[in-house]
Design a protein around this motif. Structure first.
Motif, PDB file in Angstrom:
ATOM      1  N   UNK A   1     -64.900   1.002  19.522  1.00 19.29           N
ATOM      2  CA  UNK A   1     -64.989   2.004  18.333  1.00 19.29           C
ATOM      3  C   UNK A   1     -66.160   2.060  17.290  1.00 19.29           C
ATOM      4  N   UNK A   2     -66.746   0.812  16.966  1.00 21.98           N
ATOM      5  CA  UNK A   2     -67.812   0.792  15.958  1.00 21.98           C
ATOM      6  C   UNK A   2     -69.150   1.230  16.740  1.00 21.98           C
ATOM      7  N   UNK A   3     -69.296   0.979  17.869  1.00 26.99           N
ATOM      8  CA  UNK A   3     -70.372   1.226  18.789  1.00 26.99           C
ATOM      9  C   UNK A   3     -70.455   2.896  18.933  1.00 26.99           C
ATOM     10  N   UNK A   4     -69.186   3.288  19.166  1.00 28.82           N
ATOM     11  CA  UNK A   4     -69.051   4.962  19.341  1.00 28.82           C
ATOM     12  C   UNK A   4     -69.325   5.655  18.153  1.00 28.82           C
ATOM     13  N   UNK A   5     -68.908   4.840  16.964  1.00 30.18           N
ATOM     14  CA  UNK A   5     -69.253   5.645  15.640  1.00 30.18           C
ATOM     15  C   UNK A   5     -70.741   5.540  15.318  1.00 30.18           C
ATOM     16  N   UNK A   6     -71.408   4.579  15.511  1.00 27.05           N
ATOM     17  CA  UNK A   6     -72.952   4.363  15.775  1.00 27.05           C
ATOM     18  C   UNK A   6     -73.670   5.343  16.440  1.00 27.05           C
ATOM     19  N   UNK A   7     -73.266   5.662  17.672  1.00 26.86           N
ATOM     20  CA  UNK A   7     -73.980   6.522  18.478  1.00 26.86           C
ATOM     21  C   UNK A   7     -73.583   8.056  18.241  1.00 26.86           C
ATOM     22  N   UNK A   8     -72.355   8.365  17.648  1.00 27.97           N
ATOM     23  CA  UNK A   8     -71.893   9.634  17.151  1.00 27.97           C
ATOM     24  C   UNK A   8     -72.604   9.949  15.843  1.00 27.97           C
ATOM     25  N   UNK A   9     -72.834   9.051  14.863  1.00 32.11           N
ATOM     26  CA  UNK A   9     -73.663   9.187  13.756  1.00 32.11           C
ATOM     27  C   UNK A   9     -75.092   9.539  13.958  1.00 32.11           C
ATOM     28  N   UNK A  10     -75.582   8.609  14.816  1.00 29.23           N
ATOM     29  CA  UNK A  10     -77.011   8.894  15.014  1.00 29.23           C
ATOM     30  C   UNK A  10     -77.234  10.250  15.738  1.00 29.23           C
ATOM     31  N   UNK A  11     -76.500  10.609  16.623  1.00 33.28           N
ATOM     32  CA  UNK A  11     -76.513  11.970  17.097  1.00 33.28           C
ATOM     33  C   UNK A  11     -76.382  12.993  16.315  1.00 33.28           C
ATOM     34  N   UNK A  12     -75.203  12.990  15.423  1.00 36.19           N
ATOM     35  CA  UNK A  12     -75.187  14.223  14.402  1.00 36.19           C
ATOM     36  C   UNK A  12     -76.346  14.125  13.405  1.00 36.19           C
ATOM     37  N   UNK A  13     -76.929  13.032  13.019  1.00 38.31           N
ATOM     38  CA  UNK A  13     -77.966  13.061  12.226  1.00 38.31           C
ATOM     39  C   UNK A  13     -79.421  13.905  13.036  1.00 38.31           C
ATOM     40  N   UNK A  14     -79.410  13.461  14.090  1.00 41.73           N
ATOM     41  CA  UNK A  14     -80.377  14.171  15.036  1.00 41.73           C
ATOM     42  C   UNK A  14     -80.300  15.736  15.106  1.00 41.73           C
ATOM     43  N   UNK A  15     -78.962  15.823  15.337  1.00 41.94           N
ATOM     44  CA  UNK A  15     -78.658  17.494  15.494  1.00 41.94           C
ATOM     45  C   UNK A  15     -78.843  18.060  14.156  1.00 41.94           C
ATOM     46  N   UNK A  16     -78.580  17.462  12.864  1.00 37.22           N
ATOM     47  CA  UNK A  16     -78.713  18.095  11.809  1.00 37.22           C
ATOM     48  C   UNK A  16     -80.273  18.444  11.519  1.00 37.22           C
ATOM     49  N   UNK A  17     -81.006  17.384  11.658  1.00 36.82           N
ATOM     50  CA  UNK A  17     -82.514  17.535  11.605  1.00 36.82           C
ATOM     51  C   UNK A  17     -82.921  18.864  12.498  1.00 36.82           C
ATOM     52  N   UNK A  18     -82.489  18.544  13.660  1.00 36.31           N
ATOM     53  CA  UNK A  18     -83.113  19.736  14.624  1.00 36.31           C
ATOM     54  C   UNK A  18     -82.465  21.126  14.260  1.00 36.31           C
ATOM     55  N   UNK A  19     -81.274  21.170  13.551  1.00 41.13           N
ATOM     56  CA  UNK A  19     -80.950  22.672  13.480  1.00 41.13           C
ATOM     57  C   UNK A  19     -80.924  22.950  11.859  1.00 41.13           C
ATOM     58  N   UNK A  20     -81.985  22.130  11.015  1.00 45.27           N
ATOM     59  CA  UNK A  20     -82.265  22.498   9.698  1.00 45.27           C
ATOM     60  C   UNK A  20     -81.294  22.252   8.891  1.00 45.27           C
ATOM     61  N   UNK A  21     -80.217  21.506   8.871  1.00 42.55           N
ATOM     62  CA  UNK A  21     -79.318  21.295   8.075  1.00 42.55           C
ATOM     63  C   UNK A  21     -79.632  20.268   7.065  1.00 42.55           C
ATOM     64  N   UNK A  22     -80.371  19.161   7.306  1.00 44.48           N
ATOM     65  CA  UNK A  22     -81.144  18.315   6.235  1.00 44.48           C
ATOM     66  C   UNK A  22     -82.595  18.319   6.907  1.00 44.48           C
ATOM     67  N   UNK A  23     -83.293  17.757   5.916  1.00 43.97           N
ATOM     68  CA  UNK A  23     -84.828  17.621   6.218  1.00 43.97           C
ATOM     69  C   UNK A  23     -85.089  16.311   6.423  1.00 43.97           C
TER      70      UNK A  23
END
Length: 154
Positions: free
Chosen positions: A124-146
């Motif tokens: 579960x901790x590894x899954x959370x790390x992978x998910x959090x990294x993916x979410x942040x990368x998608x947020x950057x790609x979609x312009x949700x964060x800079x």
């Protein structure tokens, strides 16, 4: 990833909700057909109380413009999500595709994904790390964060 460490828990939660909302919209666009507007050609027998009579309405043009623009908007949005997800590393892409944008993603829980669908299963901790990294990368790609970590959502 320094950006991930610099964000507070509340910001991470807000970003995750925003990205999940965009992925939900993507899934809806992909699984539903656009309902095209059509022009009403039969007269209405309801009383019409006239106001200014100098205004003209072109129902056919409005319907055609809506149909074209809505289809173009949906297609552009889906292409943006496809490119953003396609640029992720393999495990992150697999997680996003299975959990958020797959046809059965509404019925797959996080626990089921990391215990049974990942091969080999991950913790579960590894899954959370992978998910959090993916979410942040998608947020950057979609312009949700800079890239400075500034959140541009309300």
């Amino acid at each position: 990833m320094e950006l991930l460490k610099s964000l507070s828990a509340a910001e991470k939660k807000k970003i995750r909700k925003a990205v999940e909302g965009e992925l939900e919209r993507y899934r809806i666009y992909k699984t539903t057909a656009l309902v095209r507007r059509e022009v009403q050609s039969t007269p209405s027998y309801e009383p019409r109380y006239h106001g200014p009579t100098n205004k003209r309405s072109d129902q056919t043009a409005r319907a055609a413009i809506f149909n074209v623009e809505e289809e173009r908007k949906r297609e552009g949005f889906c292409n943006l999500i496809d490119q953003a997800v396609g640029s992720l590393p393999e495990k992150e892409r697999f997680l996003i595709e299975q959990r958020y944008i797959g046809k059965d993603s509404e019925y797959i829980s996080d626990c089921k994904l990391y215990s049974f669908i990942f091969d080999p299963p991950i913790s579960e901790p590894t899954y959370s790390k992978i998910r959090n990294r993916a979410i942040i990368k998608l947020a950057l790609s979609l312009g949700i964060i800079d890239f400075n970590g500034e959140v541009s959502i309300t």
